[in-house]
Design an enzyme around this catalytic site. Structure first.
Site, PDB file in Angstrom:
ATOM      1  N   GLY A  63      92.999  15.892  25.709  1.00 35.03           N
ATOM      2  CA  GLY A  63      92.995  15.008  26.865  1.00 35.03           C
ATOM      3  C   GLY A  63      92.932  15.682  28.216  1.00 35.03           C
ATOM      4  O   GLY A  63      92.815  14.990  29.228  1.00 35.03           O
ATOM      5  N   ILE A  89      96.534  21.052  23.761  1.00 32.72           N
ATOM      6  CA  ILE A  89      97.258  22.264  23.373  1.00 32.72           C
ATOM      7  C   ILE A  89      97.587  23.117  24.594  1.00 32.72           C
ATOM      8  O   ILE A  89      98.207  24.167  24.476  1.00 32.72           O
ATOM      9  CB  ILE A  89      96.469  23.108  22.356  1.00 32.72           C
ATOM     10  N   ARG A  90      97.159  22.670  25.774  1.00 29.79           N
ATOM     11  CA  ARG A  90      97.428  23.388  27.018  1.00 29.79           C
ATOM     12  C   ARG A  90      98.524  22.690  27.810  1.00 29.79           C
ATOM     13  O   ARG A  90      98.767  21.505  27.648  1.00 29.79           O
ATOM     14  CB  ARG A  90      96.159  23.470  27.878  1.00 29.79           C
ATOM     15  N   TYR A 195      77.558  22.956  18.790  1.00 30.23           N
ATOM     16  CA  TYR A 195      78.084  21.727  19.381  1.00 30.23           C
ATOM     17  C   TYR A 195      77.300  20.525  18.884  1.00 30.23           C
ATOM     18  O   TYR A 195      77.867  19.527  18.434  1.00 30.23           O
ATOM     19  CB  TYR A 195      78.002  21.837  20.904  1.00 30.23           C
ATOM     20  N   ILE A 225      77.680  13.906  31.907  1.00 29.60           N
ATOM     21  CA  ILE A 225      78.673  13.141  32.664  1.00 29.60           C
ATOM     22  C   ILE A 225      79.005  13.871  33.960  1.00 29.60           C
ATOM     23  O   ILE A 225      79.338  15.054  33.946  1.00 29.60           O
ATOM     24  CB  ILE A 225      79.945  12.913  31.839  1.00 29.60           C
TER      25      ILE A 225
END
Length: 373
Positions: A63, A89-90, A195, A225
């Site tokens: 997120g 995870i950060r 990817y 985006i």
């Protein structure tokens, strides 16, 4: 060192753990993905339905990337702050940590992911954990672990607990043999990046879980985006974000793609709204599980000409990055998103002039404040 340690853990789990994702000795049972959970082959899952007054309990993995924070803000306005959990995870910046629920979540850790879903009564899951195109090519092993192994864990948890699952896809899911102008929802897909390969894998696995286990899987293929309040994240289309930073700061910009490179693009507000709309769409209105969505299509030259209308002294030069250019040349020039518009009423709001005005106004106000200080 951190990446090396992470890869060792992933390899260790795959090679040395009983949760390796391989076939078991008992014929009626098999593993799904890489999770330690065994499921009978004839199991059928049914996604939970919501009444008009029920609010989903949402988890967003990965997120802290370009889209996760904006999506969390949108969903919290819609469903209430405490119903939307952001995870990564950060360590989050202070303003994100204090804006609503945030927890640690690693999609490579199946047990951790499952505990979060159970303990927080999650009903919707948005999986944004992924390494993007250019970054993934620089670290294929880690991209394979996060984008594919992690996806298997997400699919299994979502199926087991009857979640409505959203996994974003991308223009990178197409390749040089795909029709490029326009690119329809269903056509040849032979991407040449890890990817892109991982996103095709996600589309097909999600569709398989939907038809095999009843998983309510929903997916949008995003174009490039463009976001005003986030930094470029290593993607091939990130020139269209960086150009605004450099135009206002230096009055010039060096682009790493050819001036004629046409790609589909979308402003982040349209992207987030499309994501919420497809998740709220009645299941019976969806004719497919993965949709193209689009807003505009332009080249670096087109974008520079629009910037010049606001900053007459602006200058653009080109120093083509061969890796990014090869990726861009294999991607669609324009998306056909007619199915999204027909099935669930998709309609974009930002065209190129609105995009440029919005981006320059946002960064221009930041620049004026910085100069004043």
């Amino acid at each position: 060192m951190l990446i090396t340690k992470m890869l060792r853990q992933v390899v260790g789990q795959m090679l040395g753990s009983p949760a390796c994702g391989c076939w078991t000795a008992a014929p009626p049972l098999r593993f799904l993905g890489t999770s330690p959970r065994q499921i009978p082959a004839d199991t059928n899952f049914h996604s939970a339905s919501f009444s008009g007054t029920d609010q989903p309990r949402v988890l967003i993995t990965g997120g802290l990337g370009q889209l996760g924070v904006g999506l969390a803000n949108l969903l919290r306005k819609r469903f209430g702050k405490d119903n939307v959990i952001l995870s990564d995870i950060r360590k989050p910046p202070d303003h994100i940590f204090h804006s609503g629920p945030f927890i640690y979540s690693d999609i490579l850790d199946y047990k951790n992911l499952r505990e979060i879903v159970v303990n927080n009564r999650i009903t919707w899951l948005f999986n944004y954990s992924a390494l993007l195109s250019a970054v993934g090519e620089a670290n294929v092993s880690l991209a394979r672990a996060v984008n594919i192994t992690g996806l298997h864990n997400v699919l299994d948890v979502a199926a087991e607990h009857s979640l409505r699952l959203f996994v974003p896809s991308t223009i990178g899911a197409f390749g040089p043999t795909s029709p490029r102008n326009p690119t329809p929802d269903l056509c040849v897909q032979r991407p040449r990046t890890i990817y892109g390969v991982s996103k095709v894998h996600a589309e097909l696995m999600g569709e398989y879980y939907h038809y095999r286990y009843g998983l309510d899987f929903r997916c949008l293929r995003y174009p490039g985006i463009i976001s005003a309040d986030s930094q470029p994240g290593g993607g091939t289309t990130d020139y269209a974000v960086q150009i605004f930073h450099d135009a206002l700061k230096n009055g010039k910009f060096e682009c790493n793609l050819k001036p004629s490179t046409r790609l589909p693009m979308m402003y982040i507000d349209d992207c987030l709204r499309a994501t919420l709309e497809v998740m709220e769409a009645p299941a019976e209105s969806l004719s497919i599980r993965t949709y193209n969505v689009n807003a505009m299509s332009f080249t670096p030259e087109d974008l520079a000409q629009e910037v010049l209308k606001h900053i007459p002294e602006f200058q653009i030069t080109y120093n083509v990055d061969s890796v990014r250019q090869a990726i861009a040349d294999s991607w669609p020039m324009n998306f056909d998103d007619s199915n999204a518009r027909k099935d669930w009423g998709w309609k974009h709001e930002f065209d190129l002039p609105e995009l440029v005005t919005t981006m320059l106004n946002f960064h221009g106000s930041d620049t004026r404040v910085a100069h004043a200080n």
